[in-house]
Design an enzyme around this catalytic site. Structure first.
Site, mmCIF file in Angstrom:
data_model
loop_
_atom_site.group_PDB
_atom_site.id
_atom_site.type_symbol
_atom_site.label_atom_id
_atom_site.label_comp_id
_atom_site.label_asym_id
_atom_site.label_seq_id
_atom_site.Cartn_x
_atom_site.Cartn_y
_atom_site.Cartn_z
ATOM 1 N N ARG A 135 0.895 -1.160 0.000
ATOM 2 C CA ARG A 135 0.000 0.000 0.000
ATOM 3 C C ARG A 135 0.937 1.215 0.000
ATOM 4 N NH1 ARG A 135 -4.448 0.408 4.780
ATOM 5 N NH2 ARG A 135 -2.728 1.548 5.777
ATOM 6 N N HIS A 167 3.842 -0.826 8.240
ATOM 7 C CA HIS A 167 2.495 -1.246 8.662
ATOM 8 C C HIS A 167 2.247 -2.689 8.230
ATOM 9 C CE1 HIS A 167 -1.557 -0.525 10.027
ATOM 10 N NE2 HIS A 167 -2.118 -0.466 8.837
ATOM 11 N N ARG A 223 1.112 1.732 17.434
ATOM 12 C CA ARG A 223 0.029 2.611 16.965
ATOM 13 C C ARG A 223 -1.305 1.880 17.137
ATOM 14 N NH1 ARG A 223 3.510 2.134 12.498
ATOM 15 N NH2 ARG A 223 1.835 0.983 11.490
ATOM 16 N N CYS A 314 -34.132 0.357 5.693
ATOM 17 C CA CYS A 314 -34.470 1.454 4.786
ATOM 18 C C CYS A 314 -33.521 2.634 5.030
ATOM 19 C CB CYS A 314 -35.912 1.897 5.014
ATOM 20 S SG CYS A 314 -37.096 0.531 5.016
ATOM 21 N N MET A 315 -33.731 3.720 4.299
ATOM 22 C CA MET A 315 -32.849 4.880 4.454
ATOM 23 C C MET A 315 -32.963 5.496 5.851
ATOM 24 S SD MET A 315 -32.648 8.340 2.161
ATOM 25 C CE MET A 315 -32.304 7.489 0.629
HETATM 26 C C1 LIG Z 1 -5.372 2.907 11.025
HETATM 27 C C2 LIG Z 1 -3.938 2.663 11.240
HETATM 28 C C3 LIG Z 1 -3.465 2.137 12.454
HETATM 29 C C4 LIG Z 1 -4.380 1.626 13.547
HETATM 30 O O1 LIG Z 1 -4.770 0.316 13.249
HETATM 31 P P1 LIG Z 1 -5.672 -0.523 14.292
HETATM 32 O O2 LIG Z 1 -5.780 -1.851 13.661
HETATM 33 O O3 LIG Z 1 -6.979 0.195 14.349
HETATM 34 O O4 LIG Z 1 -4.951 -0.505 15.573
HETATM 35 C C5 LIG Z 1 -2.110 2.047 12.646
HETATM 36 N N1 LIG Z 1 -1.246 2.438 11.689
HETATM 37 C C6 LIG Z 1 -1.664 2.920 10.500
HETATM 38 C C7 LIG Z 1 -0.674 3.317 9.486
HETATM 39 C C8 LIG Z 1 -3.022 3.030 10.223
HETATM 40 O O5 LIG Z 1 -3.425 3.497 9.038
#
Ligand SMILES: *Cc1c(COP(=O)(O)O)cnc(C)c1O
Length: 390
Positions: A135, A167, A223, A314-315
């Site tokens: 990504r 990530h 994170r 529904c909406m």
């Molecule tokens: C959204 C995100 C996270 C958090 O991920 P979780 O699975 O919600 O803990 C951490 N790092 C990056 C780069 C993200 O985009």
């Protein structure tokens, strides 16, 4: 007597639950040494309110906040947040200079982005390397060039390269081979960065699932998004660590009435009563972000029982089976909540409609009113704040 529901349909977020979860995560990752915690509050705090979630996280000891966009970071600064704050998804034309002026750390994926940030002067910039998610982030073939450019800008005093990060693709599946491969690739990237002369303050790889399931991936900082809101990042895999879901979605019943065997319910009559029963109208639909796929799959909680959604969502509204009871208009309907009383959870809804709890909570909005309550505060309403979701 159920609690009075002050709005026709609302999201109630307990900031005490967010504080509780942040403390649990911080204790968990600091058990084996000093690891910093970033609470991720992107996408309006996963639907929980970015500013309120951020404040709760800071109060509970979050060292960092993380968001996707510069606009989100600037909104946090405008709300008064002054702590370490990283954003990581810029698009051409984004206001890097505004971010830098506000003391927001930005992320560069490419030499071109790095050059743009360096031209501002005084930026703290983090480098993202792609270790296998395919990504964002620098591809393996471009790591050396990115690190060399970063070292040159750093040596010339144009930027401070404050972090290097990546990530995971499959941290919710601990046995997935991508986890070992990505962690090894990340360690290789850090070696190359060191060879290039970089000396980042923080290196980080783990999201919520890895923070809980993979201590070897903690590096200097984790994170955590979803777990901060009390939802399980790896259902069926994570050990219970005592997280508490922060969000409850509830509404007032609009009406209840009797229908008869053979009566079809809602558009297309995708559900037909096989006996006489009663149904209730709930004033929330896909305009509020309730998944249309919840028709005939998810349930809500009314008068201490699970009540299945009948027919299509529904909406503006949906219909539930009240199994012969006729609760009055105004009766509380809990769509989902922490689950303490037996009500469905966001995870239950995710399983019912074939998605993840992240999407269930983040997509809510529309006409729902969102209120923040603090279940640890003395006095019931003193700490309530209220706003619309959009
Ligand atoms: C959204 C995100 C996270 C958090 O991920 P979780 O699975 O919600 O803990 C951490 N790092 C990056 C780069 C993200 O985009």
């Amino acid at each position: 007597m159920p609690d009075p529901v002050p709005h026709r349909a609302e999201i109630v977020v307990d900031v005490a639950a967010i504080r509780h979860n942040v403390r649990i995560l911080k204790d968990l990752v600091s058990a084996d040494g000093p690891v910093q915690l970033m609470t991720v509050v992107k996408a309006d705090g996963y639907g929980h309110g970015m500013v309120e979630s951020a404040a709760a996280a800071r109060e509970a000891g979050a060292d960092w906040l993380g968001v996707a966009t510069i606009d989100e970071a600037l909104a946090l600064r405008a709300a008064g947040d002054r702590g370490p704050l990283l954003c990581w998804l810029s698009a051409p034309g984004d206001d890097f200079a505004g971010a830098v002026a506000a003391g927001v750390e930005v992320t560069a994926y490419t030499v071109a982005e790095l050059d743009e940030v360096a031209a501002i002067g005084g930026a703290r910039v983090q480098l993202k390397v792609d270790t296998g998610l395919s990504r964002g982030g620098a591809a393996r073939a471009d790591w050396e060039a990115l690190f060399a450019a970063a070292a040159a800008h750093g040596a010339a005093g144009r930027v401070r390269v404050s972090g290097i990060w990546s990530h995971f693709a499959a941290s919710d599946e601990p046995a997935h081979p991508a986890n070992d491969a990505q962690e090894a690739a990340f360690r290789e990237a850090l070696r190359l960065a060191e060879d290039a002369g970089l000396d980042p303050e923080v290196t980080h790889l783990a999201n919520s699932a890895a923070a809980i399931l993979r201590p070897s991936s903690h590096f200097d900082l984790v994170r955590c998004g979803i777990a901060s809101y009390g939802l399980d990042p790896a259902p069926g895999v994570s050990p219970g660590i005592g997280l508490r879901p922060a969000m409850t979605v509830r509404a007032r019943l609009v009406m209840s009435k009797t229908i008869h065997a053979g009566d079809g319910v809602s558009y297309g009559h995708t559900w037909v009563a096989d006996r006489d029963t009663t149904v209730g109208v709930v004033p929330a639909g896909y305009g509020e972000g309730i998944p249309r796929a919840a028709g005939n799959t998810a349930s809500v909680w009314v008068e201490d029982s699970l009540r299945p959604i009948r027919g299509r969502v529904c909406m503006d509204q949906l219909v539930v089976d009240l199994h012969g009871e006729l609760p009055p208009a105004g009766t509380e309907v809990v769509l989902f909540g922490p689950g303490d009383l037996g009500e469905p959870t966001a995870q239950d809804w995710a399983e019912a409609v074939g998605t993840i709890s992240y999407e269930i909570v983040t997509r809510l909005g529309g006409r729902l009113v969102r209120r923040h309550v603090d279940s640890d505060a003395v006095g019931e309403t003193a700490d309530e704040t209220e706003g619309t979701t959009r």
